[in-house]
Design a protein around this motif. Structure first.
Motif, short mmCIF file in Angstrom:
data_model
loop_
_atom_site.label_atom_id
_atom_site.label_comp_id
_atom_site.label_asym_id
_atom_site.label_seq_id
_atom_site.Cartn_x
_atom_site.Cartn_y
_atom_site.Cartn_z
N ALA A 186 0.77 -1.13 0.04
CA ALA A 186 0.10 -0.02 0.07
C ALA A 186 0.87 1.22 0.05
O ALA A 186 0.77 2.25 -0.56
CB ALA A 186 -0.91 -0.25 1.05
N ILE A 187 2.04 1.31 0.83
CA ILE A 187 2.94 2.49 0.82
C ILE A 187 3.38 2.66 -0.46
O ILE A 187 3.80 3.94 -0.85
CB ILE A 187 3.73 2.21 1.97
CG1 ILE A 187 3.00 2.26 3.39
CG2 ILE A 187 4.79 3.30 1.89
CD1 ILE A 187 4.02 2.23 4.61
N GLY A 188 3.98 1.61 -1.18
CA GLY A 188 4.56 1.50 -2.42
C GLY A 188 3.53 2.14 -3.45
O GLY A 188 4.12 2.74 -4.28
N LEU A 189 2.45 1.76 -3.33
CA LEU A 189 1.46 1.99 -4.72
C LEU A 189 1.17 3.49 -4.21
O LEU A 189 1.20 4.57 -5.17
CB LEU A 189 0.00 1.36 -4.44
CG LEU A 189 0.10 0.03 -5.10
CD1 LEU A 189 -1.19 -0.55 -4.78
CD2 LEU A 189 0.39 0.03 -6.37
N LEU A 190 1.12 4.16 -3.07
CA LEU A 190 0.84 5.64 -2.56
C LEU A 190 2.02 6.58 -3.13
O LEU A 190 1.89 7.33 -3.70
CB LEU A 190 0.34 5.67 -1.07
CG LEU A 190 0.17 7.21 -0.88
CD1 LEU A 190 -1.24 7.57 -1.50
CD2 LEU A 190 0.17 7.08 0.82
N GLY A 224 4.33 5.78 -5.42
CA GLY A 224 4.12 5.60 -6.92
C GLY A 224 3.61 6.54 -7.33
O GLY A 224 3.87 7.38 -8.49
N MET A 225 2.14 6.73 -6.99
CA MET A 225 1.20 7.57 -7.71
C MET A 225 1.51 9.14 -7.22
O MET A 225 1.45 9.96 -8.08
CB MET A 225 -0.23 7.29 -6.85
CG MET A 225 -0.94 6.24 -7.37
SD MET A 225 -2.42 5.96 -6.93
CE MET A 225 -2.92 6.67 -5.36
N LEU A 226 2.31 9.54 -6.03
CA LEU A 226 2.58 10.89 -5.89
C LEU A 226 3.71 11.02 -6.79
O LEU A 226 3.90 12.42 -7.50
CB LEU A 226 3.01 10.85 -4.34
CG LEU A 226 1.77 10.64 -3.38
CD1 LEU A 226 2.20 10.86 -1.80
CD2 LEU A 226 0.69 12.00 -3.52
N GLY A 285 4.24 10.00 -9.74
CA GLY A 285 3.81 10.13 -10.78
C GLY A 285 2.93 11.44 -11.04
O GLY A 285 3.49 12.24 -12.28
N VAL A 286 2.45 11.99 -10.15
CA VAL A 286 1.57 13.39 -10.14
C VAL A 286 2.55 14.10 -10.23
O VAL A 286 2.65 15.27 -11.10
CB VAL A 286 0.52 13.33 -9.33
CG1 VAL A 286 -0.08 14.57 -8.96
CG2 VAL A 286 -0.71 12.36 -9.60
N ALA A 287 3.66 14.23 -9.40
CA ALA A 287 4.56 15.28 -9.23
C ALA A 287 5.35 15.34 -10.45
O ALA A 287 5.90 16.46 -10.85
CB ALA A 287 5.20 15.14 -8.01
N GLY A 288 5.79 14.19 -10.99
CA GLY A 288 6.51 14.10 -12.41
C GLY A 288 5.52 14.83 -13.33
O GLY A 288 6.34 15.49 -14.18
N SER A 289 4.57 14.39 -13.49
CA SER A 289 3.78 14.93 -14.49
C SER A 289 3.59 16.51 -14.40
O SER A 289 3.63 17.25 -15.36
CB SER A 289 2.30 14.51 -14.81
OG SER A 289 1.57 14.64 -13.50
N GLN A 290 3.76 17.14 -13.29
CA GLN A 290 3.41 18.74 -13.03
C GLN A 290 4.54 19.17 -13.63
O GLN A 290 4.60 20.24 -14.00
CB GLN A 290 3.07 18.77 -11.61
CG GLN A 290 1.60 18.67 -11.42
CD GLN A 290 0.63 19.20 -12.19
OE1 GLN A 290 0.83 20.42 -12.37
NE2 GLN A 290 -0.59 18.72 -12.71
N ALA A 291 5.86 18.65 -12.72
CA ALA A 291 7.20 19.20 -13.18
C ALA A 291 7.30 19.30 -14.72
O ALA A 291 7.88 20.28 -15.19
CB ALA A 291 8.15 18.28 -12.82
N MET A 292 6.94 18.44 -15.41
CA MET A 292 6.97 18.36 -16.80
C MET A 292 6.11 19.20 -17.56
O MET A 292 6.71 20.27 -18.56
CB MET A 292 6.55 16.78 -17.61
CG MET A 292 7.62 15.86 -17.37
SD MET A 292 9.13 16.13 -17.88
CE MET A 292 9.00 16.00 -19.64
#
Length: 188
Positions: free
Chosen positions: A149-153, A155-157, A159-166
């Motif tokens: 569960a911690i790993g999925l959370l 990973g999602m964070l 992913g969102v942070a990476g797309s916003q940075a891009m």
């Protein structure tokens, strides 16, 4: 001395033959047979004692009173004039052998007890180790879903942070002219 009764001598020889047999497990049977014969023939311990004393004091009387039968002992050993001494030596050797066997038996019993206690301690230690291992495995199983569960959370964070940075680093380019639809006529 009194004359040796052939009946008593036969009883004695039967008893000795039973006691000296080399078949395992027959000592109890031989002793029971000894008691039964003594009861049946009304032979007392004192009578047997007197018989032994008579034979020990005057072996020639014992030889003359016995019947000459083909027993295993007489067939396998040469007859000598020094039979009582030979019997004493054999009895002494048998007594030493019994003492030695008894000592070996006691040693074997003590070793057996030592091994039993070591086995018990080993089994106890094994049970403790199995309990400890089961506890560790249960703890790992309990941590596994939490870790997923911690790993999925995370990973999602990421992913969102990476797309916003891009999106922040690259400005948005205007869309090509052919891709823009002329929707102005719908506005009026």
């Amino acid at each position: 001395m009194t004359e040796i009764d052939p009946k008593e001598l036969k009883i004695l020889s039967d008893i000795l033959a039973l006691v000296l047999e080399d078949h395992p497990g027959q000592s109890d049977t031989a002793l029971q047979a000894l008691r039964n014969r003594a009861r049946k023939n009304s032979t007392t311990g004192g009578a047997l004692k007197n018989l032994f004393q008579t034979i020990a004091v005057n072996p020639s009387k014992a030889k003359s009173a016995t019947r000459q039968t083909g027993t295993r002992a007489s067939a396998s050993k040469p007859k000598t004039t020094d039979m009582p001494d030979q019997y004493r030596v054999q009895l002494r050797e048998m007594a030493d052998s019994i003492t030695r066997l008894d000592r070996n038996l006691r040693i074997a019993h003590s070793q057996n007890e030592t091994l039993k206690s070591e086995l018990y301690l080993t089994q106890k230690s094994r049970a403790e180790l199995q309990t400890h291992l089961a506890t560790l495995q249960a703890a790992k199983r309990a941590q596994k879903p939490l870790t997923i569960a911690i790993g999925l959370l995370v990973g999602m964070l990421v992913g969102v942070a990476g797309s916003q940075a891009m999106h922040t680093l690259r400005p948005a380019a205007p869309p090509p002219a052919h891709a823009i639809a002329d929707n102005t006529h719908y506005l009026y």
